[in-house]
Design an enzyme around this catalytic site. Structure first.
Site, PDB file in Angstrom:
ATOM      1  N   ARG A 126       0.860  -1.176   0.000  1.00  0.00           N
ATOM      2  CA  ARG A 126       0.000   0.000   0.000  1.00  0.00           C
ATOM      3  C   ARG A 126       0.899   1.229   0.000  1.00  0.00           C
ATOM      4  O   ARG A 126       1.793   1.347   0.842  1.00  0.00           O
ATOM      5  CB  ARG A 126      -0.882   0.004   1.253  1.00  0.00           C
ATOM      6  N   TYR A 138      -2.701  12.159   6.252  1.00  0.00           N
ATOM      7  CA  TYR A 138      -3.071  11.174   7.265  1.00  0.00           C
ATOM      8  C   TYR A 138      -2.237   9.906   7.144  1.00  0.00           C
ATOM      9  O   TYR A 138      -2.027   9.387   6.048  1.00  0.00           O
ATOM     10  CB  TYR A 138      -4.556  10.813   7.133  1.00  0.00           C
ATOM     11  N   ASP A 156      -5.006   4.016  -0.279  1.00  0.00           N
ATOM     12  CA  ASP A 156      -6.131   4.323   0.612  1.00  0.00           C
ATOM     13  C   ASP A 156      -6.469   5.810   0.506  1.00  0.00           C
ATOM     14  O   ASP A 156      -5.605   6.658   0.760  1.00  0.00           O
ATOM     15  CB  ASP A 156      -5.725   3.958   2.053  1.00  0.00           C
ATOM     16  N   HIS A 194      -8.977   7.173   2.291  1.00  0.00           N
ATOM     17  CA  HIS A 194      -9.504   7.577   3.605  1.00  0.00           C
ATOM     18  C   HIS A 194     -10.760   8.445   3.496  1.00  0.00           C
ATOM     19  O   HIS A 194     -10.872   9.466   4.181  1.00  0.00           O
ATOM     20  CB  HIS A 194      -8.429   8.312   4.420  1.00  0.00           C
ATOM     21  N   GLU A 199      -8.845   2.135  -1.972  1.00  0.00           N
ATOM     22  CA  GLU A 199      -9.619   1.905  -0.743  1.00  0.00           C
ATOM     23  C   GLU A 199     -10.366   3.155  -0.301  1.00  0.00           C
ATOM     24  O   GLU A 199      -9.824   4.258  -0.354  1.00  0.00           O
ATOM     25  CB  GLU A 199      -8.639   1.466   0.352  1.00  0.00           C
ATOM     26  N   GLU A 225     -13.689  -0.518   6.296  1.00  0.00           N
ATOM     27  CA  GLU A 225     -12.976  -0.778   7.555  1.00  0.00           C
ATOM     28  C   GLU A 225     -13.708  -0.146   8.741  1.00  0.00           C
ATOM     29  O   GLU A 225     -13.501  -0.559   9.873  1.00  0.00           O
ATOM     30  CB  GLU A 225     -11.520  -0.290   7.485  1.00  0.00           C
ATOM     31  N   ARG A 234     -13.824  -4.853   3.704  1.00  0.00           N
ATOM     32  CA  ARG A 234     -12.713  -4.516   4.605  1.00  0.00           C
ATOM     33  C   ARG A 234     -13.018  -4.750   6.080  1.00  0.00           C
ATOM     34  O   ARG A 234     -12.121  -4.690   6.919  1.00  0.00           O
ATOM     35  CB  ARG A 234     -12.368  -3.018   4.451  1.00  0.00           C
ATOM     36  N   GLU A 266      -4.390  -7.125   5.060  1.00  0.00           N
ATOM     37  CA  GLU A 266      -3.497  -6.034   5.463  1.00  0.00           C
ATOM     38  C   GLU A 266      -2.620  -6.522   6.621  1.00  0.00           C
ATOM     39  O   GLU A 266      -3.100  -7.144   7.557  1.00  0.00           O
ATOM     40  CB  GLU A 266      -4.337  -4.838   5.915  1.00  0.00           C
ATOM     41  N   TRP A 326     -12.673  12.376   7.225  1.00  0.00           N
ATOM     42  CA  TRP A 326     -11.287  11.950   7.111  1.00  0.00           C
ATOM     43  C   TRP A 326     -11.222  10.488   6.756  1.00  0.00           C
ATOM     44  O   TRP A 326     -11.770  10.008   5.912  1.00  0.00           O
ATOM     45  CB  TRP A 326     -10.555  12.224   8.409  1.00  0.00           C
TER      46      TRP A 326
HETATM   47  O1  EZ4 Z   1      -7.206   4.605   9.588  1.00  0.00           O
HETATM   48  O2  EZ4 Z   1      -6.429   1.788  11.620  1.00  0.00           O
HETATM   49  O3  EZ4 Z   1      -6.383   0.974   5.980  1.00  0.00           O
HETATM   50  N1  EZ4 Z   1      -6.018   1.330   7.049  1.00  0.00           N
HETATM   51  C1  EZ4 Z   1      -6.372   2.478   7.626  1.00  0.00           C
HETATM   52  C2  EZ4 Z   1      -5.881   2.686   9.044  1.00  0.00           C
HETATM   53  C3  EZ4 Z   1      -7.005   3.257   9.892  1.00  0.00           C
HETATM   54  C4  EZ4 Z   1      -6.694   3.123  11.346  1.00  0.00           C
HETATM   55  C5  EZ4 Z   1      -7.881   3.625  12.172  1.00  0.00           C
HETATM   56  O4  EZ4 Z   1      -7.741   3.291  13.477  1.00  0.00           O
HETATM   57  O5  EZ4 Z   1      -7.053   3.274   7.045  1.00  0.00           O
HETATM   58  O6  EZ4 Z   1      -4.819   3.544   9.056  1.00  0.00           O
HETATM   59 CO    CO Z   2      -8.061   2.382   5.396  1.00  0.00          CO
END
Ligand code: EZ4
Ligand code: CO
Length: 402
Positions: free
Chosen positions: A147, A159, A210, A212, A236, A262, A283, A339, A402
């Site tokens: 990733r 982030y 990702d 986010h 993701e 997730e 996820r 992951e 976020w």
């Molecule tokens: O933001 O585990 O894909 N993984 C992520 C992680 C999550 C954190 C949140 O607690 O996006 O970094």
């Molecule tokens: Co994630």
């Protein structure tokens, strides 16, 4: 056989973990993970004030009935806190059940569909060149799926890209840190990043990314289309999972595979996404998705629609969750990828693990149960320490996803 007692162990070997330990009248105990990043004490309180008293005297082998007692039986259903508690109970009960039957958990879930599971590593760099270096380092460790996340020019805090790159920990001590974000800068940068990564490392390595939840459906569509030439394994959380219909727009216009969920905690978060085949990977992990009982059903539901799994496995989920995840991954037919980031050494002083990374894959030994144990004395040497995930604002100060 009866549940005689249970306790919650909150420990902070580098980060907070919540572990549920359920005891039975025949001396066998089971472990479950209830960690919810930033809300550890809230889950612990629900377990201690209601779930544990309600568990005492029940037959621990009745995993299905006990799951529904806490889910259906509760007037207030779902939600991350409740589901983390139910997940821990369920995991601990499956641990007990498989220990009683003297067999590793995967045998009760269908046996092995494979001997080892494909995992992806994290490469997080502060800028493009740093990120390329970090992809190289992960590749050298043997990972065949990586990733890739990078700091973005003009955005002060991307982030998950920490200043201390030795460990991945998005939460900071105390109250939430405020971070600033500008989607337009990110959208211009991301395709350049993946162009360079592909040019440097070739076509053979699997690349993941990702978002986010930081794009609107139309922004995510642009991103998914512009990343197409670099053949991502997945993109993701391109949009917030709350607006499931938003995925229709991306899906119609791009062949970049999508992973989502997730932060989901029940199969009902997935019904539109799965039945309309708007995503490619689910996820939701055992620790947040109702344990083994509910995640197995969710994975089987996804399987009918040719959707695979790629369960959340960041280091803020405990080794108990990771081990339970490996058992499920070994058993199900529609496993996709897992992951994986190694925990800090201190975590392994507290949790005695039975899984191993080798050449891009994880395997687990055949210890009966989930196979993980906890050293309670060591755990007590690392008391709870408040930490929170950041909050996110646009550069003009507006609160943002976020
Ligand atoms: O933001 O585990 O894909 N993984 C992520 C992680 C999550 C954190 C949140 O607690 O996006 O970094
Ligand atoms: Co994630």
């Amino acid at each position: 056989m009866k549940i005689s007692d249970a306790k919650v162990i909150v420990s902070c070997p580098g980060r907070n973990f919540v572990t549920l330990k359920i005891f039975t009248d025949n001396g066998i105990y089971g472990l479950g993970d209830a960690t919810l990043n930033g809300m550890e004490k809230t889950v612990a309180t629900y377990l201690e004030s209601f779930c544990i008293p309600a568990l005492i005297g029940k037959d621990p082998r009745n995993t299905e009935d006990i799951w529904h007692y806490f889910y259906r039986g509760s007037y207030w259903k779902r939600g991350s806190v409740t589901m983390a508690a139910i997940s821990a109970i369920d995991m601990a009960l499956w641990d007990i059940k498989s220990k009683v039957l003297n067999t590793p958990l995967y045998n009760l879930l269908g046996g092995k569909s494979r001997e080892k599971i494909l995992v992806y590593a994290h490469a997080n760099g502060k800028d493009l060149d740093d990120t390329l270096e970090r992809v190289g380092l992960e590749k050298d460790k043997g990972f065949i799926a990586i990733r890739v996340q990078s700091g973005v020019p003009g955005i002060p805090d991307a982030y998950g890209v920490s200043k201390d790159t030795r460990f991945y920990e998005p939460a900071h001590k105390g109250l939430p840190q405020e971070e600033y974000w500008e989607t337009s800068k990110y959208l211009n940068f991301a395709p350049k990043l993946f162009e360079r990564v592909r040019k440097t490392f070739g076509e053979d390595i699997h690349l993941l990314h990702d978002v986010h939840h930081r794009c609107t459906p139309i922004e995510a569509t642009r991103l998914a289309k512009e990343l197409e030439p670099f053949h991502l394994f997945w993109l993701e959380d391109p949009v917030s999972g709350e607006l499931q219909e938003g995925l229709r727009l991306i899906r119609k216009q791009s062949s970049t595979p999508i992973a989502i969920g997730e932060v989901f905690n029940s199969v009902y978060d997935y019904t539109t996404l799965v039945t309309e085949q708007l995503i490619d990977y689910i996820r939701m992990p055992p620790v947040h998705g109702g344990g083994i009982t509910h995640l197995k059903k969710t994975a089987d539901f996804a399987s009918i629609y040719h959707i695979q799994t790629g369960f959340h496995g960041a280091t803020d989920l405990s080794p108990v969750n990771l081990a339970a995840t490996i058992h499920l991954n070994l058993a199900i037919n529609n496993f996709g990828i897992q992951e994986y980031m190694p925990h800090q050494d201190r975590v392994h002083e507290v949790f005695k693990i039975n899984y191993q990374f080798k050449d891009g894959y994880l395997c687990i030994d055949d210890t009966p149960g989930i196979g993980i144990d906890i050293d309670e004395e060591k755990a007590s040497e690392y008391p709870y320490s408040m930490a929170s995930l950041p909050v996110n604002r646009k550069t003009d100060g507006t609160m943002f996803y976020w």
